[in-house]
Motif scaffolding. Structure first.
Motif, short mmCIF file in Angstrom:
data_model
loop_
_atom_site.label_atom_id
_atom_site.label_comp_id
_atom_site.label_asym_id
_atom_site.label_seq_id
_atom_site.Cartn_x
_atom_site.Cartn_y
_atom_site.Cartn_z
N SER A 4 0.84 -1.20 0.00
CA SER A 4 0.00 0.00 0.00
C SER A 4 0.87 1.25 0.00
O SER A 4 1.66 1.44 0.92
CB SER A 4 -0.93 0.02 1.22
OG SER A 4 -1.54 1.29 1.34
N ILE A 5 0.73 2.06 -1.04
CA ILE A 5 1.45 3.33 -1.07
C ILE A 5 0.86 4.27 -0.01
O ILE A 5 1.58 4.91 0.74
CB ILE A 5 1.38 3.99 -2.48
CG1 ILE A 5 2.16 3.16 -3.50
CG2 ILE A 5 1.93 5.42 -2.43
CD1 ILE A 5 3.67 3.24 -3.44
N LEU A 65 5.43 -1.94 2.58
CA LEU A 65 6.21 -2.69 1.59
C LEU A 65 6.64 -4.00 2.22
O LEU A 65 6.90 -4.07 3.42
CB LEU A 65 7.47 -1.92 1.19
CG LEU A 65 7.34 -0.52 0.61
CD1 LEU A 65 8.74 0.02 0.30
CD2 LEU A 65 6.49 -0.52 -0.62
N ASP A 66 6.76 -5.04 1.40
CA ASP A 66 7.25 -6.33 1.87
C ASP A 66 8.45 -6.77 1.03
O ASP A 66 8.46 -6.59 -0.18
CB ASP A 66 6.15 -7.39 1.76
CG ASP A 66 5.10 -7.26 2.86
OD1 ASP A 66 5.37 -6.56 3.86
OD2 ASP A 66 4.02 -7.86 2.72
N VAL A 70 8.33 -16.23 3.43
CA VAL A 70 7.66 -15.24 4.28
C VAL A 70 7.97 -13.85 3.75
O VAL A 70 8.83 -13.68 2.88
CB VAL A 70 8.11 -15.35 5.77
CG1 VAL A 70 7.75 -16.69 6.37
CG2 VAL A 70 9.61 -15.07 5.90
N TRP A 71 7.28 -12.86 4.28
CA TRP A 71 7.55 -11.46 3.93
C TRP A 71 8.23 -10.77 5.10
O TRP A 71 7.78 -10.89 6.24
CB TRP A 71 6.24 -10.72 3.65
CG TRP A 71 5.48 -11.17 2.45
CD1 TRP A 71 4.27 -11.83 2.45
CD2 TRP A 71 5.81 -10.96 1.07
NE1 TRP A 71 3.85 -12.05 1.17
CE2 TRP A 71 4.78 -11.54 0.29
CE3 TRP A 71 6.88 -10.35 0.42
CZ2 TRP A 71 4.78 -11.51 -1.10
CZ3 TRP A 71 6.90 -10.33 -0.96
CH2 TRP A 71 5.86 -10.91 -1.71
N LEU A 72 9.31 -10.04 4.81
CA LEU A 72 9.86 -9.09 5.77
C LEU A 72 9.09 -7.80 5.54
O LEU A 72 8.96 -7.34 4.41
CB LEU A 72 11.36 -8.87 5.53
CG LEU A 72 12.25 -10.10 5.68
CD1 LEU A 72 13.69 -9.74 5.32
CD2 LEU A 72 12.18 -10.66 7.09
N CYS A 73 8.58 -7.23 6.62
CA CYS A 73 7.58 -6.18 6.51
C CYS A 73 8.17 -4.82 6.92
O CYS A 73 8.81 -4.72 7.97
CB CYS A 73 6.43 -6.58 7.42
SG CYS A 73 5.07 -5.43 7.44
N TRP A 74 7.92 -3.80 6.12
CA TRP A 74 8.37 -2.44 6.43
C TRP A 74 7.20 -1.48 6.31
O TRP A 74 6.41 -1.56 5.38
CB TRP A 74 9.50 -2.02 5.49
CG TRP A 74 9.93 -0.60 5.69
CD1 TRP A 74 10.79 -0.14 6.63
CD2 TRP A 74 9.55 0.54 4.91
NE1 TRP A 74 10.95 1.23 6.50
CE2 TRP A 74 10.20 1.66 5.45
CE3 TRP A 74 8.70 0.71 3.81
CZ2 TRP A 74 10.04 2.95 4.93
CZ3 TRP A 74 8.54 1.99 3.29
CH2 TRP A 74 9.22 3.10 3.84
N LYS A 75 7.12 -0.57 7.28
CA LYS A 75 6.10 0.48 7.23
C LYS A 75 6.81 1.82 7.22
O LYS A 75 7.79 2.02 7.94
CB LYS A 75 5.17 0.38 8.44
CG LYS A 75 4.04 1.39 8.40
CD LYS A 75 3.00 1.05 9.45
CE LYS A 75 1.88 2.05 9.59
NZ LYS A 75 1.48 2.84 8.46
N SER A 129 -0.80 -13.77 5.68
CA SER A 129 -1.28 -12.82 6.68
C SER A 129 -0.61 -11.48 6.41
O SER A 129 0.57 -11.43 6.08
CB SER A 129 -0.98 -13.29 8.09
OG SER A 129 0.40 -13.20 8.35
N GLY A 130 -1.35 -10.41 6.53
CA GLY A 130 -0.81 -9.10 6.19
C GLY A 130 -0.21 -8.41 7.39
O GLY A 130 0.22 -9.03 8.36
N PHE A 131 -0.23 -7.08 7.33
CA PHE A 131 0.36 -6.21 8.34
C PHE A 131 -0.11 -6.57 9.75
O PHE A 131 0.66 -6.54 10.69
CB PHE A 131 -0.02 -4.76 8.00
CG PHE A 131 0.56 -3.75 8.95
CD1 PHE A 131 1.90 -3.42 8.89
CD2 PHE A 131 -0.24 -3.14 9.90
CE1 PHE A 131 2.43 -2.49 9.77
CE2 PHE A 131 0.29 -2.21 10.78
CZ PHE A 131 1.62 -1.89 10.71
#
Length: 135
Positions: A83-84, A89-90, A100-105, A119-121
């Motif tokens: 989502s911009i 970002l993943d 898996v996703w490494l997650c950044w906000k 599974s999301g954020f």
């Protein structure tokens, strides 16, 4: 030129400054699109001038194109834009044998969370210091 690779946490953190710069560029292009969309709405309700409407519409087309180009440049770093607007970002990664996703906000200065593929954020979990598999 499109390359796919998995990131370790260290690699994701090393890529982050460049990714953030490209994200901020994409975000600024998104904001230009939103501003022009509002101007078009205003123009429709306040004026009967086709010329103003068509000119704004052409500016909007150009802004939308630049926004998508900015997203493409951002995703060419290997990240996936979730989502911009929310600044999510993943980075694709692997935890043991699982993708898996490494997650950044937006606003975070380093990668501190990961979540499962589906599974999301809301499902993000902190990366443990001893989580060797992600490092």
């Amino acid at each position: 030129m499109n390359m796919f690779s998995l990131f370790t946490t260290n690699e994701a953190n090393a890529a982050l400054p460049d990714v953030i710069k490209k994200f901020e560029y994409a975000l600024s292009k998104k904001n230009e699109v939103s501003k022009l969309e509002q101007q078009i709405q205003m123009s429709l309700s306040t004026t009967n001038s086709f010329e103003e409407f068509i000119t704004l519409k052409q500016k909007l087309n150009s802004a939308v194109t630049k926004f998508y180009e900015a997203v493409e440049i951002l995703e060419n770093t290997g990240v996936s834009v979730k989502s911009i607007e929310q600044g999510l970002l993943d980075f694709p990664s692997k935890r043991f044998d699982e993708e898996v996703w490494l997650c950044w906000k937006y606003g975070e200065t380093e990668i501190k969370f990961w979540h499962e593929k589906d599974s999301g954020f809301m499902g993000r979990k902190p990366i443990e210091v001893n989580d060797e598999s992600l490092v």
